[in-house]
Scaffold this active site. Structure first.
Site, short mmCIF file in Angstrom:
data_model
loop_
_atom_site.label_atom_id
_atom_site.label_comp_id
_atom_site.label_asym_id
_atom_site.label_seq_id
_atom_site.Cartn_x
_atom_site.Cartn_y
_atom_site.Cartn_z
N ASP A 24 0.83 -1.20 0.00
CA ASP A 24 0.00 0.00 0.00
C ASP A 24 0.87 1.26 0.00
O ASP A 24 1.98 1.24 0.51
CB ASP A 24 -0.91 -0.02 1.24
CG ASP A 24 -2.08 0.93 1.10
OD1 ASP A 24 -2.29 1.49 0.02
OD2 ASP A 24 -2.79 1.13 2.11
N GLY A 25 0.33 2.31 -0.56
CA GLY A 25 1.00 3.62 -0.48
C GLY A 25 1.64 4.08 -1.78
O GLY A 25 2.35 5.09 -1.79
N ARG A 37 -0.19 9.10 -10.10
CA ARG A 37 -0.32 7.89 -9.29
C ARG A 37 0.34 6.67 -9.95
O ARG A 37 0.96 5.85 -9.29
CB ARG A 37 -1.80 7.59 -9.02
CG ARG A 37 -2.48 8.60 -8.10
CD ARG A 37 -3.96 8.25 -7.94
NE ARG A 37 -4.14 6.89 -7.49
CZ ARG A 37 -4.05 6.50 -6.21
NH1 ARG A 37 -3.82 7.39 -5.28
NH2 ARG A 37 -4.23 5.24 -5.89
N HIS A 41 2.80 3.33 -8.87
CA HIS A 41 2.61 1.89 -9.13
C HIS A 41 3.82 1.32 -9.87
O HIS A 41 4.24 0.20 -9.62
CB HIS A 41 1.34 1.65 -9.95
CG HIS A 41 0.08 2.01 -9.22
ND1 HIS A 41 -0.16 1.64 -7.92
CD2 HIS A 41 -1.03 2.72 -9.62
CE1 HIS A 41 -1.35 2.09 -7.54
NE2 HIS A 41 -1.89 2.75 -8.54
N SER A 69 -7.03 -5.78 -5.95
CA SER A 69 -8.15 -6.37 -5.21
C SER A 69 -9.40 -6.40 -6.09
O SER A 69 -9.50 -5.67 -7.09
CB SER A 69 -8.44 -5.56 -3.93
OG SER A 69 -9.08 -4.34 -4.27
N ASN A 72 -10.57 -3.03 -6.49
CA ASN A 72 -9.76 -2.07 -7.28
C ASN A 72 -10.32 -1.85 -8.68
O ASN A 72 -9.96 -0.86 -9.34
CB ASN A 72 -8.30 -2.54 -7.39
CG ASN A 72 -7.49 -2.33 -6.13
OD1 ASN A 72 -6.50 -3.04 -5.89
ND2 ASN A 72 -7.87 -1.36 -5.30
N TRP A 73 -11.22 -2.73 -9.16
CA TRP A 73 -11.85 -2.49 -10.48
C TRP A 73 -12.63 -1.19 -10.48
O TRP A 73 -12.91 -0.64 -11.54
CB TRP A 73 -12.79 -3.65 -10.84
CG TRP A 73 -12.11 -4.95 -11.11
CD1 TRP A 73 -12.18 -6.09 -10.36
CD2 TRP A 73 -11.26 -5.29 -12.23
NE1 TRP A 73 -11.43 -7.09 -10.92
CE2 TRP A 73 -10.86 -6.64 -12.07
CE3 TRP A 73 -10.79 -4.58 -13.35
CZ2 TRP A 73 -10.02 -7.28 -12.99
CZ3 TRP A 73 -9.96 -5.23 -14.24
CH2 TRP A 73 -9.58 -6.55 -14.07
N ARG A 75 -11.61 1.68 -9.43
CA ARG A 75 -10.74 2.87 -9.61
C ARG A 75 -10.97 3.45 -11.00
O ARG A 75 -11.52 2.79 -11.88
CB ARG A 75 -9.29 2.48 -9.41
CG ARG A 75 -9.02 2.13 -7.96
CD ARG A 75 -7.54 2.09 -7.64
NE ARG A 75 -7.38 1.89 -6.22
CZ ARG A 75 -6.25 2.05 -5.55
NH1 ARG A 75 -5.16 2.43 -6.19
NH2 ARG A 75 -6.19 1.85 -4.26
N ARG A 188 1.73 -5.06 6.22
CA ARG A 188 1.00 -4.00 5.51
C ARG A 188 1.84 -2.73 5.56
O ARG A 188 2.26 -2.31 6.64
CB ARG A 188 -0.38 -3.75 6.11
CG ARG A 188 -1.09 -2.66 5.30
CD ARG A 188 -2.56 -2.54 5.51
NE ARG A 188 -3.08 -1.64 4.48
CZ ARG A 188 -4.30 -1.66 4.00
NH1 ARG A 188 -5.15 -2.54 4.43
NH2 ARG A 188 -4.67 -0.81 3.07
N ARG A 194 -5.62 -1.86 8.44
CA ARG A 194 -6.83 -2.54 7.98
C ARG A 194 -6.44 -3.83 7.31
O ARG A 194 -5.33 -3.96 6.79
CB ARG A 194 -7.53 -1.70 6.89
CG ARG A 194 -8.39 -0.58 7.33
CD ARG A 194 -9.18 -0.05 6.14
NE ARG A 194 -8.32 0.56 5.15
CZ ARG A 194 -7.86 1.80 5.20
NH1 ARG A 194 -8.16 2.56 6.22
NH2 ARG A 194 -7.07 2.27 4.25
C1 FPP Z 1 -2.00 0.22 -3.28
O1 FPP Z 1 -1.51 1.54 -3.36
C2 FPP Z 1 -1.46 -0.57 -4.37
C3 FPP Z 1 -2.20 -1.10 -5.38
C4 FPP Z 1 -3.67 -0.96 -5.46
C5 FPP Z 1 -1.59 -1.85 -6.48
C6 FPP Z 1 -0.34 -2.63 -6.17
C7 FPP Z 1 0.39 -2.76 -7.44
C8 FPP Z 1 1.74 -2.77 -7.57
C9 FPP Z 1 2.67 -2.77 -6.45
C10 FPP Z 1 2.40 -2.74 -8.93
C11 FPP Z 1 2.09 -3.85 -9.85
C12 FPP Z 1 2.18 -5.20 -9.24
C13 FPP Z 1 2.97 -6.21 -9.66
C14 FPP Z 1 2.85 -7.56 -9.06
C15 FPP Z 1 3.98 -6.02 -10.72
P1 FPP Z 1 -2.56 2.72 -3.45
O2 FPP Z 1 -2.70 3.09 -4.88
O3 FPP Z 1 -3.83 2.35 -2.77
O4 FPP Z 1 -1.80 3.83 -2.65
P2 FPP Z 1 -2.46 5.03 -1.83
O5 FPP Z 1 -3.20 4.42 -0.68
O6 FPP Z 1 -1.26 5.82 -1.40
O7 FPP Z 1 -3.34 5.79 -2.78
#
Ligand code: FPP
Length: 247
Positions: A24-25, A37, A41, A69, A72-73, A75, A188, A194
Site C-alpha cells: 500500500d502507499g 499515481r 505503481h 483487489s 480495485n476495479w 478505480r 502491511r 486494515r
Molecule cells: C496500493 O496503493 C497498491 C495497489 C492498489 C496496487 C499494487 C500494485 C503494484 C505494487 C504494482 C504492480 C504489481 C505487480 C505484481 C507487478 P494505493 O494506490 O492504494 O496507494 P495510496 O493508498 O497511497 O493511494
C-alpha cells in the site's frame, strides 16, 4: 543495524513459512513527489522485484502479494488500465528470473476478469513454472477474501457435502490458497491498519507487521525487519504462555 548483521540474525531463528504482503502507499508516494499515481505503481513494481528476490535469497517457502483487489476495479479506468499494463510488463520481464530462480508462480482471485494481455502470460508462466520448488510466488489479482469464501461455499454446495463433513480441512481444500503453506505473517505498508479483504480465512493465526514505509520505498531491509519482528512474537494459538514454553 547493518544489513549483514540483520540477515545473520534472521537466519538464526525459524522463518514464517508463508508471508502475505498488502502493498500500500503507491499513490501517496507519487503525490508526495508531484508525480502521477501510476508512477507510484511503476516504482511499486520495482519493489515487487526486489522483495521477491530477497524472499527467495532468505529462503522463504511462499509469499503472496496483494497486487489488485476485487474492489480495485472501481478505480478510474485509466488507473486500472495502467495497472494491467504494469502487470503484463512485469510478467513478460520477470519470466526468465522466475524460471532461473526455481520460483513457482501462482495466482489467486477471479482471474477470468483479467484482460487477455495479463491472463495469457500469467497462465503461460504458471504452467511453465509448475515444477519449480524453491519458492511459491502467489499474486493475488482481482482478489477478495470474501469473494474467495463465497466461491468456497459454492463448491461445498456443488460437492453436496453433508453438514458433518464440513470441517476446516474441507474448507481449506476448496479455497484458492489450497496447497499453499499456512499463512504465518502479514505485512502491511504505508501506516494503514486494515485487513482490506485480504486472505480473511487464512489470517486467523497470522502475525501482523505494520510499517509506515510506503510500498515503493519497501525493500530487502524492510522485509528483514518484518521477519525479525515475527521472530520476536510468541505464537500461542489460544494456549497460555506457560503451556507454550513447556511444549
Ligand atoms: C496500493 O496503493 C497498491 C495497489 C492498489 C496496487 C499494487 C500494485 C503494484 C505494487 C504494482 C504492480 C504489481 C505487480 C505484481 C507487478 P494505493 O494506490 O492504494 O496507494 P495510496 O493508498 O497511497 O493511494
Amino acid at each position: 543495524m547493518e544489513l549483514d548483521q540483520l540477515k545473520a540474525q534472521v537466519h538464526e531463528r525459524p522463518l514464517p513459512r508463508h508471508v502475505g504482503i498488502i502493498m500500500d502507499g503507491n499513490g501517496r508516494w507519487a503525490l508526495d513527489r508531484g508525480l502521477v499515481r501510476l508512477e507510484g505503481h511503476r516504482r511499486g513494481s520495482d519493489s515487487v522485484r526486489e522483495v521477491t528476490r530477497a524472499a527467495r535469497r532468505i529462503g522463504l517457502e511462499a509469499i503472496t502479494l496483494y497486487a489488485f483487489s476485487a474492489q480495485n476495479w472501481q478505480r478510474p479506468p485509466s488507473e486500472v488500465e495502467g495497472l494491467m499494463d504494469l502487470l503484463r510488463d512485469y510478467l513478460v520481464r520477470e519470466r526468465a528470473e522466475i524460471m532461473d530462480n526455481g520460483i513457482r508462480l501462482h495466482a489467486i482471485g477471479d482471474l477470468d476478469r483479467l484482460p487477455a494481455r495479463v491472463r495469457d502470460p500469467l497462465e503461460a508462466i504458471r504452467a511453465e513454472s509448475a515444477g519449480n520448488s524453491k519458492m511459491i510466488l502467489t499474486l493475488a489479482l482481482s482478489y477478495g477474501g470474501r469473494e474467495e469464501i463465497i466461491a468456497m461455499v459454492k463448491k461445498v454446495a456443488e460437492d453436496r457435502l453433508a453438514p458433518e463433513d464440513v470441517d476446516a480441512a474441507a474448507i481449506e481444500a476448496r479455497l484458492w490458497t489450497h496447497g499453499l503453506p499456512p499463512l504465518e505473517l502479514v505485512v502491511r505498508t504505508s501506516g494503514e491498519v486494515r485487513v482490506s479483504n485480504f486472505l480473511l480465512w487464512q489470517l486467523a493465526y497470522a502475525e501482523i507487521h505494520l510499517t509506515e514505509t510506503l510500498w515503493p520505498d519497501f525493500g530487502e531491509r524492510d522485509l528483514l525487519l518484518a521477519l525479525a519482528d515475527f521472530q520476536r512474537r510468541e505464537r500461542r494459538f489460544g494456549h497460555t504462555s506457560a503451556q507454550i514454553r513447556k511444549a
